[in-house]
Enzyme design. Structure first.
Site, mmCIF file in Angstrom:
data_model
loop_
_atom_site.group_PDB
_atom_site.id
_atom_site.type_symbol
_atom_site.label_atom_id
_atom_site.label_comp_id
_atom_site.label_asym_id
_atom_site.label_seq_id
_atom_site.Cartn_x
_atom_site.Cartn_y
_atom_site.Cartn_z
ATOM 1 N N GLY A 157 -1.023 17.464 4.836
ATOM 2 C CA GLY A 157 0.166 17.493 4.345
ATOM 3 C C GLY A 157 -0.080 18.080 2.738
ATOM 4 O O GLY A 157 -0.820 18.538 2.374
ATOM 5 N N ARG A 234 -5.263 5.494 3.192
ATOM 6 C CA ARG A 234 -4.824 4.085 3.504
ATOM 7 C C ARG A 234 -5.948 3.369 4.026
ATOM 8 O O ARG A 234 -6.907 3.902 4.800
ATOM 9 C CB ARG A 234 -3.631 3.987 4.552
ATOM 10 C CG ARG A 234 -2.433 4.192 4.116
ATOM 11 C CD ARG A 234 -1.935 2.913 3.349
ATOM 12 N NE ARG A 234 -0.461 3.313 2.554
ATOM 13 C CZ ARG A 234 -0.294 3.567 1.440
ATOM 14 N NH1 ARG A 234 -1.121 4.348 0.628
ATOM 15 N NH2 ARG A 234 1.191 3.773 1.228
ATOM 16 N N GLU A 262 -7.512 -5.192 1.428
ATOM 17 C CA GLU A 262 -7.354 -4.692 0.061
ATOM 18 C C GLU A 262 -6.452 -5.733 -0.679
ATOM 19 O O GLU A 262 -5.436 -6.134 -0.229
ATOM 20 C CB GLU A 262 -6.356 -3.518 -0.045
ATOM 21 C CG GLU A 262 -6.440 -2.663 -1.424
ATOM 22 C CD GLU A 262 -5.569 -1.189 -1.300
ATOM 23 O OE1 GLU A 262 -5.933 -0.382 -0.601
ATOM 24 O OE2 GLU A 262 -4.725 -1.233 -2.275
ATOM 25 N N HIS A 281 -7.172 1.253 -5.969
ATOM 26 C CA HIS A 281 -6.026 1.938 -5.517
ATOM 27 C C HIS A 281 -5.480 2.546 -6.857
ATOM 28 O O HIS A 281 -4.109 2.190 -7.073
ATOM 29 C CB HIS A 281 -5.030 1.003 -4.636
ATOM 30 C CG HIS A 281 -4.189 1.607 -4.045
ATOM 31 N ND1 HIS A 281 -3.683 0.745 -2.872
ATOM 32 C CD2 HIS A 281 -3.569 2.640 -3.999
ATOM 33 C CE1 HIS A 281 -2.782 1.791 -2.047
ATOM 34 N NE2 HIS A 281 -2.666 2.907 -2.860
ATOM 35 N N GLY A 283 -4.955 5.946 -7.053
ATOM 36 C CA GLY A 283 -4.775 7.433 -6.771
ATOM 37 C C GLY A 283 -3.760 7.950 -7.543
ATOM 38 O O GLY A 283 -3.638 9.079 -7.967
#
Length: 315
Positions: A157, A234, A262, A281, A283
């Site tokens: 994507g 994920r 997480e 996390h 990103g």
């Protein structure tokens, strides 16, 4: 001005986007803590007509039923696997997300993790800080050269394509797998072919029932010996216990911005492995990116509350 209704925001957000809601006359309630306990979420959502949750918040039927006047759930995220979409649809609640805006930031972090693992950056920093760096040696902390290495991208994507562009700048060969081939200048392979031929595998696919633990033990050990796994998508895409096993000899290393569970609990086996580089996390954690995410979430919320089609609908 009489408040139009209550908006619950489950975390404080960077920037000034929430001021738009206050200017419009909404009562904005923001949770300021690091995380919002489940019992507090259930209590504080009562009376809300709008909700801006993060990926840390499980928004299910129980939450929705605590707020019978809830009209829109404007996720501060691209992924919406933390929201029960069927429950929202059954109750006539709109669900939106923030696509596109975090593409470049997430691709940047993907390359940062890739470089950190391949060139053993974290190990090197620790080595120097512990006072072990006393001389240069030809075999000290040897890593993987990226020039000529094959990067296999799982899920092509927006983010996958942005990662591919960056990888080309490092002289890497890019291959990918997705549900269907795309008009791109990279070979499209089956997942099995990609795992068998890639020096580095980077995950960029959504978490769905079909992709849950996509990288199970069989597939992790189907990767080339001495290869690298990167996950900025994920945590549930990877079987964590199997990854720990694979990192003890089969894989060169792993770079993880997301994990399952997480966050990882203190003392988790992944933290003990020097070839596992783990970030919390982050990103999309560029300031400009996170501020734009807030602006998009607020815009989606306002459109839905005003009876207009939101720019980024999911449900």
């Amino acid at each position: 001005m009489t408040p139009k209704g209550k908006i619950l925001v489950t975390r404080s957000l960077p920037g000034n986007a929430l001021e738009r809601l206050r200017e419009k006359g909404y009562q904005v309630e923001v949770h300021e803590g690091l995380f919002l306990p489940r019992e507090d979420l259930l209590k504080r959502v009562e009376g809300a007509i709008g909700l801006i949750p993060t990926v840390e918040d499980r928004i299910d039927a129980e939450v929705m039923d605590r707020a019978p006047e809830l009209k829109v759930i404007a996720c501060y995220s691209v992924g919406v696997d933390h929201v029960d979409l069927e429950a929202a649809k059954a109750r006539g609640i709109r669900v939106t997300h923030t696509p596109g805006v975090l593409t470049e930031a997430t691709a940047d972090l993907t390359l940062a993790l890739l470089l950190a693992v391949a060139r053993r950056v974290v190990e090197g920093v620790d080595y120097a800080r512990r006072g072990l760096w006393r001389a240069w040696h030809p075999e000290l902390l040897l890593g993987m050269d990226l020039q000529g290495a094959t990067l296999g991208i799982v899920g092509m994507g927006r983010i996958g394509q942005a990662v591919a562009q960056r990888a080309e700048a490092f002289g890497m060969k890019v291959v990918y797998t997705s549900r269907a081939p795309k008009p791109l200048p990279y070979p499209h392979l089956s997942l099995e072919e990609l795992l068998a031929t890639s020096d580095i595998v980077s995950l960029h696919t959504p978490l769905t029932p079909e992709t849950h633990r996509l990288m199970n033990r069989e597939r992790l050990f189907a990767m080339r010996p001495g290869s690298i796994l990167i996950n900025t998508a994920r945590g549930g895409l990877v079987d964590t216990e199997a990854l720990v096993e694979a990192l003890k000899g089969h894989l060169f290393g792993a770079g993880l911005d997301v994990t399952d569970p997480e966050p990882l609990p203190p003392g988790h086996p992944l933290y003990t492995l020097p070839n596992a580089v783990i970030t919390p996390h982050i990103g999309s954690a560029g300031r400009r990116t996170r501020e734009r995410m807030a602006e998009i979430a607020v815009e989606n919320l306002l459109f839905a509350l005003e009876g207009r089609e939101p720019p980024n609908p999911v449900v």
